[in-house]
Structures are given as C-alpha cells and as structure tokens.
Design an enzyme around this catalytic site. Sequence first.
Site, mmCIF file in Angstrom:
data_model
loop_
_atom_site.group_PDB
_atom_site.id
_atom_site.type_symbol
_atom_site.label_atom_id
_atom_site.label_comp_id
_atom_site.label_asym_id
_atom_site.label_seq_id
_atom_site.Cartn_x
_atom_site.Cartn_y
_atom_site.Cartn_z
ATOM 1 N N GLY A 58 1.008 4.627 -0.010
ATOM 2 C CA GLY A 58 1.776 2.904 -0.707
ATOM 3 C C GLY A 58 0.799 2.505 -1.806
ATOM 4 N N CYS A 59 0.603 1.558 -2.537
ATOM 5 C CA CYS A 59 0.072 1.007 -3.387
ATOM 6 C C CYS A 59 -0.476 -0.311 -2.519
ATOM 7 C CB CYS A 59 0.275 0.275 -5.194
ATOM 8 S SG CYS A 59 1.668 -0.808 -4.265
#
Lengths: 345, 345, 345, 345
Positions: free
Chosen positions: D148-149
């Site tokens: 995930g970012c």
Amino acid sequence: MIKVGIVGGTGYTGVELLRLLSVHPDVELTAITSRKEDGLPVADMFPSLRGKVDLAFSAPDKVDLSKCDVVFFATPHGVAMAQAPALLAAGVKVIDLAADFRLKNQETFEQWYKIPHTCPELLEEAVYGLPELNREAVKNARLIANPGCYPTTMQLGFVPLLKANLIDASALIADAKSGVSGAGRKAEISTLFSESSDNFKAYGVSGHRHTPETVAQLQRFTGLPVNLIFTPHLVPMIRGMHSTLYARLTTDISNEALQELFETTYKDAAFVDVMPFGSHPETRSTRGSNTLRLALHRPNNGNTVVILVVQDNLVKGASGQAVQCMNLMFGLEETLGLQQVALLP
Amino acid sequence: MIKVGIVGGTGYTGVELLRLLSVHPDVELTAITSRKEDGLPVADMFPSLRGKVDLAFSAPDKVDLSKCDVVFFATPHGVAMAQAPALLAAGVKVIDLAADFRLKNQETFEQWYKIPHTCPELLEEAVYGLPELNREAVKNARLIANPGCYPTTMQLGFVPLLKANLIDASALIADAKSGVSGAGRKAEISTLFSESSDNFKAYGVSGHRHTPETVAQLQRFTGLPVNLIFTPHLVPMIRGMHSTLYARLTTDISNEALQELFETTYKDAAFVDVMPFGSHPETRSTRGSNTLRLALHRPNNGNTVVILVVQDNLVKGASGQAVQCMNLMFGLEETLGLQQVALLP
Amino acid sequence: MIKVGIVGGTGYTGVELLRLLSVHPDVELTAITSRKEDGLPVADMFPSLRGKVDLAFSAPDKVDLSKCDVVFFATPHGVAMAQAPALLAAGVKVIDLAADFRLKNQETFEQWYKIPHTCPELLEEAVYGLPELNREAVKNARLIANPGCYPTTMQLGFVPLLKANLIDASALIADAKSGVSGAGRKAEISTLFSESSDNFKAYGVSGHRHTPETVAQLQRFTGLPVNLIFTPHLVPMIRGMHSTLYARLTTDISNEALQELFETTYKDAAFVDVMPFGSHPETRSTRGSNTLRLALHRPNNGNTVVILVVQDNLVKGASGQAVQCMNLMFGLEETLGLQQVALLP
Amino acid sequence: MIKVGIVGGTGYTGVELLRLLSVHPDVELTAITSRKEDGLPVADMFPSLRGKVDLAFSAPDKVDLSKCDVVFFATPHGVAMAQAPALLAAGVKVIDLAADFRLKNQETFEQWYKIPHTCPELLEEAVYGLPELNREAVKNARLIANPGCYPTTMQLGFVPLLKANLIDASALIADAKSGVSGAGRKAEISTLFSESSDNFKAYGVSGHRHTPETVAQLQRFTGLPVNLIFTPHLVPMIRGMHSTLYARLTTDISNEALQELFETTYKDAAFVDVMPFGSHPETRSTRGSNTLRLALHRPNNGNTVVILVVQDNLVKGASGQAVQCMNLMFGLEETLGLQQVALLP
C-alpha cells in the site's frame, strides 16, 4: 458607534478585519494606515470591498488615531509595541494581532522574535485574547494580545484534558496544517502559486515561535511541566487550519466521559463546536466563519486520545478572534457581527 | 416573516440558498425536501450549517408545501414543472432555479432538454428573473424562471450595447469560464478533483443549452437577428465565472461614451459594479457575494469592444439572484440579506 | 556528446531545461550560471534534481561558455543580446528563450520591451524557432529565437487557415489562458498562491507583447493585413495553456476539408496532435510533454471556425521547444530526449 | 521483450502503469483488460497516451493472458485472487497492486476487507514487494503483493530505527497526508473537485486497512510488540504523500549517528533519498518519479525523533514500485525505465 482604527491594512489580517468590520452594526471605520499606500482607496487594492469601504489608506503621520475608541494592529511584529503606550495613555484600547504582547517573558520574546521589546512594562497588563479560556480578563482589558493561529487550536484542544489532569503533559504532539494565507501577503518565492500548489511539506520542524507561546499558555492550566512537539505543515489551500493533536491518557476514562468533558467545557462558547465523538471535521466547514470545530478519537480504544481541530486561520485564528475580543471589551454581545455562515462549497 | 420551502436541498444551489436564507432577517425556513435523505438533519450533510439550520430533510410526501409563502426549486430540470401548477393554485409563489420556465418556446425547450414540458400553459406567465433587466415584472411575478449562470453574465454584458444599437448583433462571441461547482454536486468522474484540478478545457463547444436561453433574451432588446458563438470552459476553482465578451462596433463611439452607457444603465443596480474602463475584474472579488462586476476594453482602439464580466456562479449566477427576486416579489428591500462582502483572499 | 551551457538556471524555463537535458542521451551539461547563486548545487535549489544533476551554479565570470557547443539563455529579456555576439563569434550556437531576437523590427522590439537593442545586426540572421513552420531554417541556424508560449499556440492554430486563404485575416481573435508558471519564478504578490488560487482573471487586455510577435509571424503566411485581438487570462494551475481561437471563414468549405487541411499540414510534425473534429483537448493531456494538441469546431455550422489548442507552456511553450530546436541544429532525431508521456492524472 | 498484461487499466494505477511501461525499453504491452470498455482505444480514455499506446481495452474473456510473461492487477481488491492461481499455473508471474496478498493472515484480511479469501494457499508464497526491505525475495518471486502507498512510507521510515532497537515499538505515531488520486478514479461525491479543493480533513482515524498491513511488516523487524497510531488525511493535491512519523527514542544517540544509520541502511537503494538532517522534503520533489525522500528531525534535541517521508503515491506508492519489482523478477536493472525526473514546478 465604536470608532475603529486599523494600523497596517494591506495584509491578509487587515483586509479580513475590513471584511468583518465593514458590516459590523456597531462599528464606524475611522482610519486605516499604510505608509506605502497613502491616499490609495482601500477598494482599489481589494476590489472585494468596492461599495463596502469608502476609506483610503492614510500615512501614519496624517491621521490622529487617539480619536479612535480602539485600534487594531494588523502589522508585522514590533509595530504595536512602538505605538501602544501613547494610545493607551490617550484612553484608546489596543488589540495587537501580532506577537508583541503574547509572551509574558521578555527574554523569551526577544530570543524568538529577534527584536528588543520596547515596552516590557506592558507585558504584565496585556491580556491574552482567547475568550474561551479568558473571557473575564478580556472584558476588562485595555490591551489585547491576540493569539497566534496555531496556538488557538492547540489550546482549545489540549486545555480541557490538562485542566482535568487526564494526560501526560510532558508528551504532547501537535501535527498541524495551515493554508497558505497564514504566510501573509508578502512577495516571496516560497509561497508563489507555482511553488505551493499541488504540493505539501512541513516547515519549521526544528523550532517555531508558536511553541513557546502555546507552552506558556498551557502551563497555566497544569502544575506539571508541559512539553510539546509541534510540527507545522503547509497545505495548498488559501484558508483553513487543521491541528491533529495527540495526548497520552494517564487515567482510565471512557470515551463518553471524554466527550462530556469537552461539551461541558465549551457549552457557553458560541464559537467552539464540539462535534460528535469520532467525527472528522473539515476545514471548509469553517471557511469565512469564526467557528472552531473539534472532534475526539480514541484509536483502538488505547491510551492515546486524538483531537482533530479545524478553524479558518484568518477568522478564529486572527481577525475574527480580534473582533470577538473587541465585542467583549465594549460590553457588546460576543457574537455581534460574527454570525457569517461558512462558505461551502 | 416569509415562510420558505426548498425542494431539493442537497445540491450546491440548495446549500447556497440555505447559507443565504438562514441569516435573512425576514425569512423563516419551513421545509427542505429530499427524497433520499428523509430525516437527515441538514447540518449533518453540510457541517457548515451546524448551529445555523436546525431543520432536517423531509421526504416530499411528508411535508405540505402549500403552507409556504414561496417555494424554491433547487432541483434538476423537470421537477418544478410537475409541482408548480398546484403550488400556484394554492397561492404559493414559485422560484425555479432550473430551466423549466426559462424558454418561452416549448419546442425549443424540449429540443434542448430532451423532456416533454408538462405545463406549457405557464410558460407565458413565467417571469425571467433577471431584475436588472426586468425589475417591474419580477415584482409582480407569481412564478420566476431564475436565469442560468452563464446567461446572466452574457446579458448584463451585451444588453446595453444592443439596446443602444451600437454593435453587430449577428457576430457576438462569448468565451466563458466557470468554476467546477457549476457542474453540481453529482458523483461523476469528470469533475473529480484528480480530473479537474491543475487542468483547463473547453466543453460543449458544439452546442450548449445556455445559447438558446441567451439568444432569446438578447433578442428582446434588438430588432436585428442575434447570432451568438458561446464557448464554455471549466476552470480549476470551486466558485467563480468569467465571461469574456467580444462585440463588433457598428458606430463610431468614444471609450468615454461607452463607459458612460454602462454606468448609466446600471446606476440603480445595487449588484452590478461597472469598474473603471480598462480594469481586469477577478472572480475572487465576488466570491460568496451577490455582486457582478464588469469592465470594458477596446484593444488597439479598434472596432472590437471586449467586456469582461465576473460573478460567483452560485450567488448572482444562481441562489443569490433567486433571493434577490424573492425580495422584490415580497416588497422587501432588494438587497436585504444579500450584503455579504466577498471572501478575499 | 553535445556540451551544453545554460545561462540563468534559477527560473522555471531553466529548471525545465535541466529536467529535459539531464536525461537527454546526447547531452553533457557543462555549466549553469547564476550571478546570485554562485556555488550553490543546483539540486539544493531544486530537490527534484537530487541524484540527477551534480552541477553547481557558477557566477558568469567564473565559467568559459565559449567551450560549449550550444548555450541556452533562460534569462530575462536583454541578457542574451549582450552575450550572443561573442559566443557566436567563438563558434557556439545560441538559443534564446527570451524575446531578444523574436522581432525582426528593432523599433517594434524597443517599443514593447522598453530596452534598447544592443545587437540589431543579428536580428536578420536569427531564426524563429518554431520547427513545425520553419524546420529547414532551424536546422541551419546559429542563433535561435525561441517563440513565446502564447504565440506558439496561435501560430500553429491559425497558420493552416491563413496559408490556404480560407479566413478573414483582419478579424482574428485569440482568447488564451495560461497556468501561473508562465509568470515565472519571481517574488511578486500577484502570483502568490493566496492571490491566484481559486481565482480567474484576464490581464494585459489592452496590449501584450505576444501580439506583435504573433502578428509578424502570421503575416509571413498571407498577403492580407493581419489583425489580431489577443486576450490572455490567468488560470489557477501550474502548467498548461489553452488558446481558444476564433476565425471567420471567407470561403464555403466542409468540416471534413478543414480537418484534412490540418491533418495534412501536420502529418510530419511529431509534436502536433490533430485530434478528431469536435474534440475538447485538455491541458493536462500535455503536462510535462512536448506535444501540442488541437481540435477544430464549427458552432452551428456557421462561418466561424473555433480552434482549441493546448500545450504545456514550459515544454512545447518554452524549454521543450528549445531542445527540439537543438536536436535539429545538431542533426539529431527531432524527438530525441523528448518522448516523455504526459503526467495524467 | 517482456510480454505484459494489465488487468483493469481504467483506474489511476492502471494509467500510471501505462505511462511507465509504454516507454520501458524491455517491455511489450500485450493486453489491457476492462469489462466495461471493451474495444475502446486506451488513448481515447486517456488522451495523454495518444501516439504512445495503440492498444484498445479488451473484455477479459477475449484475451488470453496466459501468453503474457507477467500480469499486473490494477483492480479492486478481490480480482487478483480469483485469477492468480490459473496464471501462476500457466507459468505467468503475477503482480497485484491491490491488497489480496498483502496480509499473511487470512482472518485479518477477511476482517478488514470484508470478502472471503479464495486462495489462502498462496498467501505464504506471495512476496511483499518492497524491494528496499525485501530485495532477494522479490527477485525470486512468482507472485508479488505490491505494498500500500501509506505502508511504504511508514516502513521505510520506521524500519531502520526498529531494526537497530532504538525506539519504543509500542508508541509509534504516523500522521500521514495523501493527495486525492489515492482515492482512485471512481465517481464519488466526496472526492469531487468542489468537495476536496481548498479543504483539508482527516479520515478513517478510527481504523484504516493500512494499519494491520504496516504493523505486520514492522513486526518482522523487532521482537517487541508493535503498536501504531495511524492518522490519514486528504490533501487538495492530485499526487503526493507526506508521512510525518513520530518515535520515542529509548537509547541515548546523537543526531549524527541517527543520520548515519539511515544513510547506511539505504546506501544501495536507488529510489530512497536520505536528505540532510533537518531538511523538509516536499511532495512535489517526487511528482511523477519513483524516488522516496526522507529527512530526520529531533525537536528540542529531546527523545522524540520525527521522520518526514515523501513520495508520489501513484509511483513509488503504487505503479512505479510494481515496475521496480518486475525489473527485479526478470533480472533487469532495478532502475530500468524508472529514471523519470520529477516534474517541478
């Protein structure tokens, strides 16, 4: 009608004072000074005021501010301290939107603001203009030190917990975010549209003037030594401030009791909106209004409480708060002329 | 107090009506309908209204709008025409912010809006709610067709020249730019932040509904056939509209005379600000206010006159104009409740 | 490897040259001058270049630009004309991104730029660097006048119609809109974030330097006298330019024939994208790329043709176009190092 | 040439993969699937790709992805798990940009993502694709769970301190801010321009899916139980992510030693830029590039270390990281096709 003078009307807190005071029912705008813009109609610089403000800027030496009932200083640090003593002596009330009278300690002031204080004798008398924590003193004040924008959010968020002795005063964290208007109306590369838009960054992480101001005020509400980590950031929006506050609970307390503590603390505060527990206040819900909104969170029901606080940095964080103080100082309804609804969208 | 109902309060023109009417001194907000949001407090959807509006949305069938003095329709096209006849029959005045009653010609309406008109018998009676060009009719109206946002700017810019027979009516160009709120509060990909921000584009160049509306209105002021090229564009800002109008002069006339023509035309119009010749009005000078500003230019002193017109598309371009009409319809001061100063910065 | 020097690397066209040239396979960056920033690593001012550009700024007198193969001037007007003669004499090619060599007529230059021209003898030799209209001359040039950003869009939009003698050359209108980076990296109040964001305005309507430049170039393609109304506007976005061009057809011609004319004109132009008839090009489709896109419209199938043109003002409108010229001047593939895909979203 | 397929090319991570892969020297784009857009040329949806990508979207059942060497899933959660087993069986490598394989614990996955996991047998084999902490495993992987970012920034910031056992693992705070593109290309009111622009807010403070992902990964680097307070916020910018990380030091250590720890940890990481101690990284310095930048602070020289981390959420936070993994999986240079310079301004 209260005769009002504004020193330094060409910045953002100045034009915001004009927006608010031009429609205030008990105010007569008497003089607006600007050394550089002498003679220029105010509405030529700010066309939003065309048809609303007929005054022109006056050079400081061309206007007798001692005929005003109150003078606002929307100036860089150092201007108010030079003129306040004479005005006060002439019976004029003074509200300084800069930092000249925010710190009681002269040495701390000079260390952070890098200028000598020229009237330290007024530091004790000056009243810190945060009415929600200081209303009686404001009512009786001759000289108001209007709080910084960040400190307003940090104090209104942390104080209920500190007063109730619920948190570790030595481990406060404030991760704060401000719109670009907080940097003022100054020709600078760093706040150009092409530099600030579509961008996000922290600044002043190693030390910011609002830390000593906030710590000194918070200290008034607790016997324990306050320690605060304050991290300001710049958001690509014009107005708005969002402080995300982290505090460690030292007592077992329910979320309901926390919520009630805040609601009770601010039940008479017309400009503080305690939202339901777990809400996510948005800065735009305060755009152009004098309301500060906050909401409590308790991640994983652990021992950290997170307080989200939003305001319009130019209104409750500056000019609106100053007008609120003026209302109190002159025995008016606290909310007079400050009932604007936020502009959404 | 005027009892006001709003049909369709969940869009941007709806919330803007609420912002204006919640502080209007002669208005009592009585009902706000929304089929989908029945029971939801309005302030839960729009936190800017917390403490300002206590109403909840009602399903249309749970509220009797015939007890209102006036009902605003802040709805998609087609809703007002279904409910207006019954309301009018019950003695309620109606102000439609959509297009149902803007075009006198039923066929043109149906061609551009792709829905049948269900009460064409009201088209003749409906008054086009642009008070600056139509004040007496508005005062006496039962049913108002509130103008489109773009048409307001185009008419107030072109009409003085057309009436004075100074320009070629068959060669009008309007290069217009709107903030994104003009597209409404609808879940759509094309107006997402990530699609609209840091971007600029034209749209609907081959044909836009505001062209026939504008042409029909302009035609009222000239005997010559009107032809209009209208090019709308989308600007990455929330509010604001800027129309750049081009007209070819057919008569030799001085710039001073042109300026005087506009100043005379609008000398009694509280909400039209004719700026000095050669000014560059900014949309932000109207943000949140009901004022439209315009300025004239004459490039190279040639035979083309350029008129720059700005307004807040949600205020003078929609909800503010509707409230202005309401004031006139009820014999109030035209500017009542509409004195907000624009929010700058 | 081509040895490249850049004079004035601290502005937006300078840093954009660095972005492009630092990854250009045939270029060796040799020197970047800045009087004020002597010794400062370029990547300290522009952290986007950390790890990409190792050079530091040099004061002009500390570096010998005559050892370069080509020198770009990303400077204010007036700098290139002072240094070009010596560099050319030393065998160095010169590409000026400012206006010093854009106008063949010395008098016109001095009238619009308010400075005397110090080497008028080079005006005739200087080649206007718009390869799509001037490719052979660019290939053979020693001295390039890189076009202005607005003029690039106006010429590529109007020239096919003028050359084919299809429009009234005396009635051209260009309603143009630019992102704020076009105003440069200068400390100024008017382009602050808080002044330019959420705002839209026209500027320079009474006269802009890009008008004489464009008219002079357009005149090369028609025997009829060119008259142009040019209205620039400022858009709250960093990069991007959108010109909406209006021309009156003097001949009966089908839309298909118009489209074919443009497609044929630009069939060998790698950086001009003629979109399908009736398209609405978006500025973001060119963000960071050297491609200019355009599309034709014919409102109401009347006698006005509307050409929508978009580009990134810093790439095709400035630094990318300069690199494109460099490629041609050194016999490289025109597109070398310029194949970046636009950043969308 | 590596034959690449993309499942779900209509979202922002999809078009970002296309931007990067269309100019990757060792990649041949073979298929892009979209159920809804079957037959539509990719460049019709994303005009930035005109002339760069000639493919059209294909319905999933019309294309044989088993002929690809690698397939990227730029899809909502749940799609990759349905197709991965067959592709892997056919010898195709799989890189999932969604969360299907990020959590080793099936129960945790199902609790947070509210869907049953259909191939839990692959959870163990799946490699978490954060090359800086996991390079050898990535090289040998058949199946990549792209991080995930937010977790990318939190891990690269906290891990050096956790591994060195310098901080209290039970008191980590991450105050994180993301541009709006992180919310995806979905028709939703909350991410409209008119809702997100000129606004700032927190969201998901009571619980966000990236917390369990991050905690599980951090736990790999310490024997002590990790506890993380994670507060995401939405910033009015398209791209960019800024995480402000707070950790309490449990050991006495100098700032120089802290700095050296980070520089040593990342000395071979081409895409991690450790800036000088006390720097303030800006998100725009990474716009469009695969570089993550970080800087350390020590307010008041106390026992709290603050780590500022920035990246482009669509590049290093998503599609760029996925391409980086692909490069490693196929034995290519890790930086191949990922050398884009950030777009500043």
